[in-house]
Design a protein around this motif. Structure first.
Motif, PDB file in Angstrom:
ATOM      1  N   UNK A 294      43.159  47.045  37.066  1.00  0.00           N
ATOM      2  CA  UNK A 294      42.177  47.333  38.101  1.00  0.00           C
ATOM      3  C   UNK A 294      40.781  47.176  37.520  1.00  0.00           C
ATOM      4  N   UNK A 295      39.791  47.181  38.397  1.00  0.00           N
ATOM      5  CA  UNK A 295      38.429  47.042  37.912  1.00  0.00           C
ATOM      6  C   UNK A 295      37.442  46.893  39.052  1.00  0.00           C
ATOM      7  N   UNK A 296      36.277  46.347  38.735  1.00  0.00           N
ATOM      8  CA  UNK A 296      35.198  46.210  39.710  1.00  0.00           C
ATOM      9  C   UNK A 296      34.614  44.806  39.609  1.00  0.00           C
ATOM     10  N   UNK A 297      34.300  44.222  40.768  1.00  0.00           N
ATOM     11  CA  UNK A 297      33.615  42.932  40.817  1.00  0.00           C
ATOM     12  C   UNK A 297      32.320  43.115  41.594  1.00  0.00           C
TER      13      UNK A 297
ATOM     14  N   UNK B  17      47.384  39.458  33.820  1.00  0.00           N
ATOM     15  CA  UNK B  17      46.404  38.603  34.491  1.00  0.00           C
ATOM     16  C   UNK B  17      45.050  38.717  33.797  1.00  0.00           C
ATOM     17  N   UNK B  18      44.431  37.576  33.508  1.00  0.00           N
ATOM     18  CA  UNK B  18      43.200  37.567  32.722  1.00  0.00           C
ATOM     19  C   UNK B  18      41.956  37.753  33.597  1.00  0.00           C
ATOM     20  N   UNK B  19      40.882  38.227  32.974  1.00  0.00           N
ATOM     21  CA  UNK B  19      39.624  38.419  33.689  1.00  0.00           C
ATOM     22  C   UNK B  19      39.053  37.074  34.126  1.00  0.00           C
ATOM     23  N   UNK B  20      39.287  36.031  33.344  1.00  0.00           N
ATOM     24  CA  UNK B  20      38.793  34.701  33.706  1.00  0.00           C
ATOM     25  C   UNK B  20      39.468  34.201  34.981  1.00  0.00           C
ATOM     26  N   UNK B  21      40.770  34.451  35.095  1.00  0.00           N
ATOM     27  CA  UNK B  21      41.503  34.017  36.276  1.00  0.00           C
ATOM     28  C   UNK B  21      41.044  34.787  37.512  1.00  0.00           C
ATOM     29  N   UNK B  22      40.837  36.095  37.351  1.00  0.00           N
ATOM     30  CA  UNK B  22      40.357  36.912  38.461  1.00  0.00           C
ATOM     31  C   UNK B  22      38.952  36.482  38.889  1.00  0.00           C
TER      32      UNK B  22
ATOM     33  N   UNK C 123      28.361  38.206  40.097  1.00  0.00           N
ATOM     34  CA  UNK C 123      27.455  38.675  39.051  1.00  0.00           C
ATOM     35  C   UNK C 123      28.237  39.107  37.815  1.00  0.00           C
ATOM     36  N   UNK C 124      29.385  39.757  38.040  1.00  0.00           N
ATOM     37  CA  UNK C 124      30.207  40.185  36.914  1.00  0.00           C
ATOM     38  C   UNK C 124      31.530  40.772  37.376  1.00  0.00           C
ATOM     39  N   UNK C 125      32.525  40.698  36.508  1.00  0.00           N
ATOM     40  CA  UNK C 125      33.841  41.273  36.770  1.00  0.00           C
ATOM     41  C   UNK C 125      34.211  42.188  35.610  1.00  0.00           C
ATOM     42  N   UNK C 126      34.547  43.440  35.918  1.00  0.00           N
ATOM     43  CA  UNK C 126      34.972  44.390  34.893  1.00  0.00           C
ATOM     44  C   UNK C 126      36.461  44.667  35.084  1.00  0.00           C
ATOM     45  N   UNK C 127      37.288  44.196  34.157  1.00  0.00           N
ATOM     46  CA  UNK C 127      38.717  44.495  34.178  1.00  0.00           C
ATOM     47  C   UNK C 127      38.925  45.651  33.207  1.00  0.00           C
ATOM     48  N   UNK C 128      39.212  46.823  33.726  1.00  0.00           N
ATOM     49  CA  UNK C 128      39.250  48.018  32.900  1.00  0.00           C
ATOM     50  C   UNK C 128      40.399  47.989  31.908  1.00  0.00           C
ATOM     51  N   UNK C 129      40.108  48.511  30.718  1.00  0.00           N
ATOM     52  CA  UNK C 129      41.051  48.471  29.605  1.00  0.00           C
ATOM     53  C   UNK C 129      41.487  49.877  29.194  1.00  0.00           C
ATOM     54  N   UNK C 130      42.697  49.976  28.718  1.00  0.00           N
ATOM     55  CA  UNK C 130      43.196  51.223  28.153  1.00  0.00           C
ATOM     56  C   UNK C 130      42.647  51.370  26.735  1.00  0.00           C
TER      57      UNK C 130
END
Length: 236
Positions: free
Chosen positions: A69-72, A38-43, A54-61
């Protein structure tokens, strides 16, 4: 704002201490259980249905792949509350999205590697029994102090079986995120870790240990195609 946006669903969790009313409270939400594809743009598009993002952080390995997972962060507390109420447990790409308030309290402690609990109830290493949830061998842990040493956590999980892989997730700045995954050799070892370590006190905090969601790497929507996500009632 969506109808009923001001009320989080039962079990969704309370806002962190110090959360004010209206726009003065916390604005950041932690989300997980997302397909790796699932892409960060879709989320971002999903979260934007509930307010100004304000921003979405999709955490990367380290290898570049998503951790699921991540933070919005929203512009206001009310918008973050609306997103929490509407999206926690809602299906995205065939999986229930887990959403909760970002924990800002973890960094206030000093992780010394202290553990309170009974670590002598494990089912034994390399037993080879096909127990556990559907043969699952990967567990997810969270709610750990940022300062708790990774080595100490690894040794805790080793008390319950042979650990094939231990991954304490790190943020972009190289700092612990207080969560991660553990892969055991056998399913019964993963079950033993959950039975003995879930809600056990580690450095003064109850560590949450549960099975990592199954099926993430399977085929399916995963890339944010139209129709992969249903707008919950009232989101417009």
């Amino acid at each position: 704002a969506p109808k009923g946006a001001g009320k989080a669903p039962k079990g969704a969790g309370k806002a962190p201490k110090g959360a004010g009313k209206g726009g003065s409270g916390p604005r950041r939400l932690f989300f997980r259980n997302v397909l790796f594809e699932t892409t960060v743009a879709f989320l971002t598009n999903i979260f934007q249905k509930h307010g100004n993002v304000v921003g979405v952080e999709l955490w990367q390995r380290p290898t570049g792949g998503s951790k699921g997972c991540g933070v919005v962060e929203f512009a206001t507390h009310a918008e973050a509350t609306a997103a929490l109420a509407a999206l926690d447990g809602h299906e995205v790409d065939g999986r229930p999205l887990m959403v909760e308030w970002e924990d800002t309290e973890r960094s206030k402690g000093k992780g010394k590697g202290e553990y309170k609990g009974d670590i002598g109830k494990g089912k034994g290493k390399d037993s080879g029994k096909d127990g556990g949830k559907g043969g699952a061998t990967t567990v997810f842990f969270k709610n750990v102090l940022f300062e708790t040493p990774s080595r100490f956590l690894l040794e805790l999980f080793r008390k319950h079986g042979f650990v094939k892989e231990f991954d304490l997730w790190m943020g972009p700045e190289g700092r612990s995120l207080g969560m991660g995954t553990v892969v055991y050799r056998y399913p019964d070892q993963a079950q033993a870790a959950i039975d003995n370590l879930n809600m056990a006190e580690v450095d003064g905090r109850p560590m949450i240990v549960e099975y990592e969601g199954s099926g993430r790497k399977g085929k399916g929507g995963g890339k944010g195609k139209p129709g992969d996500w249903e707008c919950p009632k009232g989101c417009g």
